[in-house]
Motif scaffolding. Structure first.
Motif, PDB file in Angstrom:
ATOM      1  N   LYS A  39       0.831  -1.211   0.000  1.00  0.00           N
ATOM      2  CA  LYS A  39       0.000   0.000   0.000  1.00  0.00           C
ATOM      3  C   LYS A  39       0.861   1.256   0.000  1.00  0.00           C
ATOM      4  CE  LYS A  39      -4.579  -0.906   1.942  1.00  0.00           C
ATOM      5  NZ  LYS A  39      -5.519  -0.494   3.010  1.00  0.00           N
ATOM      6  N   GLU A  40       1.908   1.240   0.804  1.00  0.00           N
ATOM      7  CA  GLU A  40       2.785   2.408   0.856  1.00  0.00           C
ATOM      8  C   GLU A  40       3.384   2.683  -0.518  1.00  0.00           C
ATOM      9  OE1 GLU A  40       6.947   4.099   2.737  1.00  0.00           O
ATOM     10  OE2 GLU A  40       6.532   1.951   2.662  1.00  0.00           O
ATOM     11  N   GLU A  41       3.845   1.628  -1.179  1.00  0.00           N
ATOM     12  CA  GLU A  41       4.448   1.792  -2.503  1.00  0.00           C
ATOM     13  C   GLU A  41       3.430   2.316  -3.510  1.00  0.00           C
ATOM     14  OE1 GLU A  41       7.777   1.429  -5.162  1.00  0.00           O
ATOM     15  OE2 GLU A  41       7.578   1.375  -2.975  1.00  0.00           O
ATOM     16  N   ARG A  42       2.215   1.804  -3.437  1.00  0.00           N
ATOM     17  CA  ARG A  42       1.174   2.225  -4.388  1.00  0.00           C
ATOM     18  C   ARG A  42       0.802   3.687  -4.199  1.00  0.00           C
ATOM     19  NH1 ARG A  42      -2.557  -1.041  -2.977  1.00  0.00           N
ATOM     20  NH2 ARG A  42      -4.167   0.307  -2.099  1.00  0.00           N
ATOM     21  N   TYR A  43       0.592   4.088  -2.971  1.00  0.00           N
ATOM     22  CA  TYR A  43       0.208   5.482  -2.725  1.00  0.00           C
ATOM     23  C   TYR A  43       1.366   6.442  -3.012  1.00  0.00           C
ATOM     24  CZ  TYR A  43      -4.330   4.244  -0.777  1.00  0.00           C
ATOM     25  OH  TYR A  43      -5.622   3.785  -0.619  1.00  0.00           O
ATOM     26  N   TYR A  44       2.580   5.990  -2.754  1.00  0.00           N
ATOM     27  CA  TYR A  44       3.740   6.842  -3.035  1.00  0.00           C
ATOM     28  C   TYR A  44       3.868   7.071  -4.535  1.00  0.00           C
ATOM     29  CZ  TYR A  44       8.176   8.922  -1.483  1.00  0.00           C
ATOM     30  OH  TYR A  44       9.174   9.801  -1.169  1.00  0.00           O
ATOM     31  N   ARG A  45       3.629   6.027  -5.308  1.00  0.00           N
ATOM     32  CA  ARG A  45       3.699   6.147  -6.768  1.00  0.00           C
ATOM     33  C   ARG A  45       2.595   7.058  -7.282  1.00  0.00           C
ATOM     34  NH1 ARG A  45       7.517   5.023 -10.878  1.00  0.00           N
ATOM     35  NH2 ARG A  45       6.629   6.635 -12.195  1.00  0.00           N
ATOM     36  N   GLN A  46       1.394   6.903  -6.753  1.00  0.00           N
ATOM     37  CA  GLN A  46       0.287   7.761  -7.166  1.00  0.00           C
ATOM     38  C   GLN A  46       0.580   9.218  -6.837  1.00  0.00           C
ATOM     39  OE1 GLN A  46      -3.239   6.182  -5.289  1.00  0.00           O
ATOM     40  NE2 GLN A  46      -3.341   4.394  -6.618  1.00  0.00           N
ATOM     41  N   ALA A  47       1.162   9.434  -5.669  1.00  0.00           N
ATOM     42  CA  ALA A  47       1.513  10.798  -5.262  1.00  0.00           C
ATOM     43  C   ALA A  47       2.560  11.384  -6.192  1.00  0.00           C
ATOM     44  CB  ALA A  47       2.036  10.795  -3.823  1.00  0.00           C
ATOM     45  N   TYR A  48       3.561  10.604  -6.498  1.00  0.00           N
ATOM     46  CA  TYR A  48       4.649  11.059  -7.368  1.00  0.00           C
ATOM     47  C   TYR A  48       4.134  11.417  -8.766  1.00  0.00           C
ATOM     48  CZ  TYR A  48       8.910  10.722 -10.229  1.00  0.00           C
ATOM     49  OH  TYR A  48       9.929  10.960 -11.119  1.00  0.00           O
ATOM     50  N   ASP A  49       3.396  10.516  -9.358  1.00  0.00           N
ATOM     51  CA  ASP A  49       2.866  10.773 -10.707  1.00  0.00           C
ATOM     52  C   ASP A  49       1.953  11.992 -10.716  1.00  0.00           C
ATOM     53  OD1 ASP A  49       4.239   8.566 -11.667  1.00  0.00           O
ATOM     54  OD2 ASP A  49       2.503   7.219 -11.575  1.00  0.00           O
ATOM     55  N   GLY A  50       1.106  12.095  -9.703  1.00  0.00           N
ATOM     56  CA  GLY A  50       0.164  13.212  -9.652  1.00  0.00           C
ATOM     57  C   GLY A  50       0.846  14.550  -9.420  1.00  0.00           C
ATOM     58  N   LEU A  51       1.852  14.582  -8.550  1.00  0.00           N
ATOM     59  CA  LEU A  51       2.557  15.839  -8.284  1.00  0.00           C
ATOM     60  C   LEU A  51       3.360  16.297  -9.496  1.00  0.00           C
ATOM     61  CD1 LEU A  51       3.688  15.238  -4.586  1.00  0.00           C
ATOM     62  CD2 LEU A  51       2.048  16.959  -5.402  1.00  0.00           C
ATOM     63  N   LEU A  52       3.887  15.357 -10.258  1.00  0.00           N
ATOM     64  CA  LEU A  52       4.559  15.730 -11.508  1.00  0.00           C
ATOM     65  C   LEU A  52       3.573  16.400 -12.467  1.00  0.00           C
ATOM     66  CD1 LEU A  52       6.955  12.742 -12.360  1.00  0.00           C
ATOM     67  CD2 LEU A  52       7.596  15.069 -11.706  1.00  0.00           C
ATOM     68  N   GLN A  53       2.386  15.851 -12.566  1.00  0.00           N
ATOM     69  CA  GLN A  53       1.350  16.441 -13.424  1.00  0.00           C
ATOM     70  C   GLN A  53       0.932  17.819 -12.915  1.00  0.00           C
ATOM     71  OE1 GLN A  53      -2.057  13.854 -14.274  1.00  0.00           O
ATOM     72  NE2 GLN A  53      -0.802  12.075 -13.814  1.00  0.00           N
ATOM     73  N   ALA A  54       0.842  17.952 -11.614  1.00  0.00           N
ATOM     74  CA  ALA A  54       0.350  19.199 -11.028  1.00  0.00           C
ATOM     75  C   ALA A  54       1.218  20.390 -11.412  1.00  0.00           C
ATOM     76  CB  ALA A  54       0.288  19.067  -9.512  1.00  0.00           C
ATOM     77  N   ALA A  55       2.524  20.191 -11.471  1.00  0.00           N
ATOM     78  CA  ALA A  55       3.435  21.300 -11.793  1.00  0.00           C
ATOM     79  C   ALA A  55       3.203  21.834 -13.194  1.00  0.00           C
ATOM     80  CB  ALA A  55       4.883  20.850 -11.638  1.00  0.00           C
ATOM     81  N   ALA A  56       2.700  20.976 -14.075  1.00  0.00           N
ATOM     82  CA  ALA A  56       2.450  21.396 -15.453  1.00  0.00           C
ATOM     83  C   ALA A  56       1.093  22.069 -15.620  1.00  0.00           C
ATOM     84  CB  ALA A  56       2.542  20.188 -16.385  1.00  0.00           C
ATOM     85  N   LYS A  57       0.220  21.923 -14.626  1.00  0.00           N
ATOM     86  CA  LYS A  57      -1.146  22.414 -14.757  1.00  0.00           C
ATOM     87  C   LYS A  57      -1.525  23.500 -13.745  1.00  0.00           C
ATOM     88  CE  LYS A  57      -2.844  17.933 -16.442  1.00  0.00           C
ATOM     89  NZ  LYS A  57      -3.789  16.811 -16.182  1.00  0.00           N
ATOM     90  N   GLU A  58      -0.774  23.586 -12.641  1.00  0.00           N
ATOM     91  CA  GLU A  58      -1.162  24.474 -11.557  1.00  0.00           C
ATOM     92  C   GLU A  58      -0.062  25.483 -11.245  1.00  0.00           C
ATOM     93  OE1 GLU A  58      -2.622  22.283  -8.143  1.00  0.00           O
ATOM     94  OE2 GLU A  58      -3.241  20.604  -9.431  1.00  0.00           O
ATOM     95  N   ASP A  59      -0.471  26.586 -10.648  1.00  0.00           N
ATOM     96  CA  ASP A  59       0.490  27.608 -10.247  1.00  0.00           C
ATOM     97  C   ASP A  59       0.981  27.326  -8.826  1.00  0.00           C
ATOM     98  OD1 ASP A  59       0.123  29.018 -12.647  1.00  0.00           O
ATOM     99  OD2 ASP A  59      -1.616  30.087 -11.832  1.00  0.00           O
ATOM    100  N   PHE A  60       2.187  27.797  -8.548  1.00  0.00           N
ATOM    101  CA  PHE A  60       2.723  27.686  -7.198  1.00  0.00           C
ATOM    102  C   PHE A  60       2.159  28.795  -6.316  1.00  0.00           C
ATOM    103  CE2 PHE A  60       5.845  25.244  -9.598  1.00  0.00           C
ATOM    104  CZ  PHE A  60       6.051  24.161  -8.756  1.00  0.00           C
ATOM    105  N   PRO A  61       2.058  28.524  -5.020  1.00  0.00           N
ATOM    106  CA  PRO A  61       2.468  27.318  -4.308  1.00  0.00           C
ATOM    107  C   PRO A  61       1.541  26.126  -4.577  1.00  0.00           C
ATOM    108  CG  PRO A  61       1.377  28.825  -2.804  1.00  0.00           C
ATOM    109  CD  PRO A  61       1.514  29.565  -4.107  1.00  0.00           C
ATOM    110  N   ILE A  62       2.120  24.954  -4.600  1.00  0.00           N
ATOM    111  CA  ILE A  62       1.385  23.716  -4.780  1.00  0.00           C
ATOM    112  C   ILE A  62       1.383  22.963  -3.454  1.00  0.00           C
ATOM    113  CG2 ILE A  62       1.436  21.436  -5.885  1.00  0.00           C
ATOM    114  CD1 ILE A  62       2.430  22.762  -8.424  1.00  0.00           C
ATOM    115  N   CYS A  63       0.211  22.750  -2.903  1.00  0.00           N
ATOM    116  CA  CYS A  63       0.065  22.107  -1.588  1.00  0.00           C
ATOM    117  C   CYS A  63       0.891  22.820  -0.530  1.00  0.00           C
ATOM    118  CB  CYS A  63       0.469  20.635  -1.676  1.00  0.00           C
ATOM    119  SG  CYS A  63      -0.510  19.672  -2.817  1.00  0.00           S
ATOM    120  N   GLY A  64       0.953  24.139  -0.654  1.00  0.00           N
ATOM    121  CA  GLY A  64       1.698  24.929   0.321  1.00  0.00           C
ATOM    122  C   GLY A  64       3.199  24.954   0.084  1.00  0.00           C
TER     123      GLY A  64
END
Length: 259
Positions: free
Chosen positions: A171-196
């Motif tokens: 579970k830890e590995e799965r959620y970490y991967r989902q977080a990583y992939d999603g945060l990479l996408q977020a930088a291309a779509k959202e303005d900073f600050p991202i999640c503070g």
């Protein structure tokens, strides 16, 4: 009782807050952390927060046991009508009400309970179609929480069956991967600050996470962004320089092993 944190000591940092669910109107008793009493320890390389005597992440989500609405405690009472409609149609309509925890007699909650609340919060965030960064950061916090659960297991290995440990690690590995992939996408779509996080702190976090998946080129690029940034703390820049050396060493070792 956890052998990682003393339950009596943990109670000293907790209080019960009474509030009303913004989705269904149910009265809730939610356990919160007295942030003013926390004593910070050095965080993990990926910024996972650590404090003396308590894992504050366990108390980061508020959940309504009546309708199934769950969210980060700081956001729980901010619910607009569109989000409420989506929750009621897709979450509440299928949710089986749960017996509320008796937090007055014992406010300390287990890792298992906390993980379940975070997982429900992720489902609610997806249902409400929140920003990818918000969904991803919830996944990251869930992975951090699962890491804490593993640390508890290591402190008392006889209390955990091998298959349980495997499930927690998976579970830890799965959620970490989902977080990583999603945060990479977020930088291309959202303005900073991202999640503070400002751009440099974000780049450092992504560099650390990239190493875990052996995506060294991405890690080096993110480290370079931090090193070249202006106006950031010397501590963060030094950490990025150290991490850059570690990435180059790991990349070289993997390349030599593949030959």
């Amino acid at each position: 009782m956890s052998v990682l944190y003393d339950e009596q000591e943990e109670r000293k940092y907790l209080f019960v807050k009474k509030l009303q669910c913004t989705n269904c109107g149910n009265d809730i008793q939610d356990v919160r952390v007295m942030n003013s009493k926390l004593r910070r320890k050095e965080p993990d390389n990926d910024l996972r927060p650590r404090f003396q005597h308590i894992d504050s992440l366990k108390y980061g989500v508020t959940m309504c046991p009546q309708c199934g609405y769950a969210a980060l405690s700081k956001n729980f009472e901010s619910l607009n009508r569109i989000h409420q409609k989506r929750l009621r149609e897709k979450i509440t309509s299928n949710f089986m009400p749960r017996t509320p925890l008796d937090v007055q007699s014992n406010p300390v909650i287990s890792y298992e309970t906390a993980v379940g609340q975070y997982e429900l919060a992720i489902l609610c965030a997806m249902t409400m179609e929140l920003a990818i960064s918000e969904q991803s950061y919830l996944c990251l916090q869930t992975a951090w929480l699962l890491r804490g659960w593993l640390e508890e297991a290591q402190a008392d290995p006889k209390s955990f069956a091998p298959e349980t440990l495997q499930q927690i690690r998976a579970k830890e590995e799965r959620y970490y991967r989902q977080a990583y992939d999603g945060l990479l996408q977020a930088a291309a779509k959202e303005d900073f600050p991202i999640c503070g996080l400002d751009s440099s702190t974000y780049d450092y976090l992504m560099a650390v996470m990239s190493v875990r998946f052996k995506e060294y080129d991405t890690a080096l690029k993110c480290c370079g962004n931090v090193v070249q940034a202006r106006g950031i703390s010397a501590k963060l820049k030094d950490k990025a320089l150290t991490l850059k050396d570690e990435i180059n060493a790991a990349k070289k070792a993997d390349e030599e092993a593949a030959e």
